[in-house]
Enzyme design. Structure first.
Site, PDB file in Angstrom:
ATOM      1  CG  HIS A  23      -2.027  -1.010   1.136  1.00 30.64           C
ATOM      2  ND1 HIS A  23      -3.348  -0.671   0.952  1.00 30.64           N
ATOM      3  CD2 HIS A  23      -1.995  -2.367   1.196  1.00 30.64           C
ATOM      4  CE1 HIS A  23      -4.091  -1.766   0.919  1.00 30.64           C
ATOM      5  NE2 HIS A  23      -3.285  -2.807   1.070  1.00 30.64           N
ATOM      6  CG  ASP A 113      -4.970   2.486   1.604  1.00 31.02           C
ATOM      7  OD1 ASP A 113      -6.084   1.992   1.369  1.00 31.02           O
ATOM      8  OD2 ASP A 113      -3.905   1.884   1.363  1.00 31.02           O
ATOM      9  CG  HIS A 146     -21.289  -3.126  -9.975  1.00 31.63           C
ATOM     10  ND1 HIS A 146     -22.236  -2.281 -10.516  1.00 31.63           N
ATOM     11  CD2 HIS A 146     -20.285  -3.209 -10.895  1.00 31.63           C
ATOM     12  CE1 HIS A 146     -21.833  -1.870 -11.710  1.00 31.63           C
ATOM     13  NE2 HIS A 146     -20.654  -2.413 -11.959  1.00 31.63           N
ATOM     14  CD  GLN A 334       8.075  -8.505  -8.308  1.00 31.74           C
ATOM     15  OE1 GLN A 334       8.173  -9.519  -7.619  1.00 31.74           O
ATOM     16  NE2 GLN A 334       6.916  -7.888  -8.503  1.00 31.74           N
ATOM     17  CD  GLU A 357       6.370  -4.190  -9.345  1.00 29.34           C
ATOM     18  OE1 GLU A 357       6.462  -3.434  -8.361  1.00 29.34           O
ATOM     19  OE2 GLU A 357       6.687  -5.398  -9.306  1.00 29.34           O
TER      20      GLU A 357
END
Length: 454
Positions: A23, A113, A146, A334, A357
């Site tokens: 986050h 957030d 929804h 990564q 990514e």
């Protein structure tokens, strides 16, 4: 221009992420973008997180929230943690506003957030506006909206769900909080309650870009002010306009940078399968064994990230038997790995950050979703964006070694040419979104112009 920049630097924005790596990273990257446009940005997080940061985000200020909120991973419930976090944030925000006021800065907005419920109310108590930040996809936001509106009924009774702007979704394509509501009742409530005040704000930021989710973005814009500002990948991997923005500034694990990159340098183009399931996903021992032997049987080189707490699940003698073709590490950089020419496939859990990514770096995927939004992301990776394959689960809930081997060989083999072509298309579009005049860049510019003059 100089006058405008001067006005902007007197405008202060507070950014409040949930204190978890997945986050914080996107909200931190957004903060850097805002700072590059001239705003003064302060990111508020816990002191324990700050200690894990590399301290390279020199363009923004990082301030601590008192850590007596406890550890999010060990909290009795997520709801209880959010409530405690809200109390501490309120105190910290008030102090921060007063401190900045003494320096001549006006705090205009808290970007928070979206699962930190009640933050908008706290901000308003201090005379400041608020804007939620969605760390998942626009598609996931639409699905939960929804549900909030009552268009989805739980438990799901039909084999597939038809919703405006979305492809037909099977039950196992839905977020696990919806497909298995009995397992995650508190998290489901948290996700759905996010939307109760979206109609009251001027911006709802999302870590996506318009062309990636065109139909759903168009539909969401009729519901609330959706504003795509992603992908929130360090600038050197996209538009290269932010100097020194080469990586995320938070890493709660110590990456084996040199060992990983040296090993990859020794491999030919597109010959390596990179395997990582993020910082939270945990595989059972049987699944771990199936994956391990599938990697061995695939006859591809592989770089597999196995967290230190998970290494005991590796089969006996696996490391010795695969030492010539594989490398197992507890963590690695990564982005650098995905950008390396030797990587031909990314085997992933399909978390949203990893999904973005892969798309932004043009890497084909084999997706093995575990929970939350990952099944939905995997549906889109395979059937909408067509950049990979999603594994099939057997009747016991296990992905067999045969299935994993088949998927890897398909992506690394002949079909991989078509998949790689699609991946490169999305890489180009991701870069365009954040380059000068791109859709996300314009959204950020428009936001800065409006917040400066409010």
């Amino acid at each position: 221009m100089e006058r405008e920049q001067g006005v902007a630097t007197l405008t202060h924005i507070v950014v409040l992420p949930v204190p978890m790596q997945g986050h914080i990273n996107p909200m931190l990257q957004f903060s850097k973008r805002l700072a590059s446009k001239g705003l003064k940005v302060t990111l508020l997080t816990t002191s324990s997180i700050i200690k894990s940061m590399k301290g390279q985000a020199s363009s923004i200020t990082i301030e601590p929230i008192a850590d007596d909120t406890g550890d999010i991973e060990t909290a009795e419930t997520m709801e209880a943690y959010v409530d405690r976090f809200k109390v501490m944030f309120s105190r910290s925000l008030g102090d921060l506003i007063e401190k900045n006021k003494s320096y001549g800065y006006t705090t205009k907005l808290v970007v928070y957030d979206c699962i930190l419920l009640g933050t908008l109310d706290v901000a308003r108590q201090h005379g400041v506006g608020g804007a939620p930040f969605i760390t998942q996809s626009c598609t996931i936001a639409a699905i939960y909206h929804h549900l909030y509106q009552g268009r989805i009924r739980i438990p799901l009774e039909e084999p597939a769900v038809s919703l405006p702007s979305l492809p037909l979704l099977r039950i196992d394509d839905m977020p696990s909080f919806i497909s298995q509501p009995e397992l995650y009742p508190a998290l489901l409530r948290l996700c759905v309650d996010d939307f109760r005040n979206f109609h009251e704000v001027n911006w709802v930021f999302c870590n996506s870009f318009d062309k990636l989710e065109e139909e759903v973005v168009s539909w969401l814009s009729t519901q609330w002010p959706i504003t795509n500002i992603g992908p929130t990948i360090p600038s050197m991997y996209l538009d290269k306009r932010l100097k020194d923005d080469k990586n995320y500034d938070l890493n709660v694990f110590k990456p084996n940078v040199d060992a990983c990159m040296k090993w990859l340098d020794s491999k030919e183009i597109g010959t390596v399968v990179y395997v990582s399931f993020g910082s939270l996903a945990t595989l059972g021992e049987e699944q771990m064994e199936e994956l391990a032997w599938a990697l061995k049987r695939s006859n591809s080189y592989f770089l597999w990230v196995v967290r230190e707490t998970e290494t005991k699940k590796l089969p006996i003698n696996f490391l010795e038997e695969t030492s010539e073709r594989g490398m197992v590490v507890t963590w690695c950089p990564q982005l650098e790995v995905l950008a390396h020419k030797a990587v031909g496939c990314f085997m992933t859990h399909g978390g949203w950050n990893s999904t973005l990514e892969a798309l932004s770096l043009g890497v084909p995927v084999v997706s093995m979703p575990q929970w939350s939004d990952q099944a939905t992301n995997s549906k889109f990776l395979m059937d909408v964006w067509k950049v990979g394959i999603r594994v099939k689960v057997d009747e016991k809930g296990i992905v067999t070694r045969e299935e994993i081997e088949l998927c890897i060989k398909e992506v690394m083999g002949e079909r991989g040419t078509e998949i790689k072509g699609n991946a490169m298309k999305w890489k180009k579009l991701a870069r365009e979104a954040l380059d000068e005049g791109g859709s996300s860049d314009k959204n950020i510019d428009d936001f800065v112009a409006k917040i400066v003059h409010t």
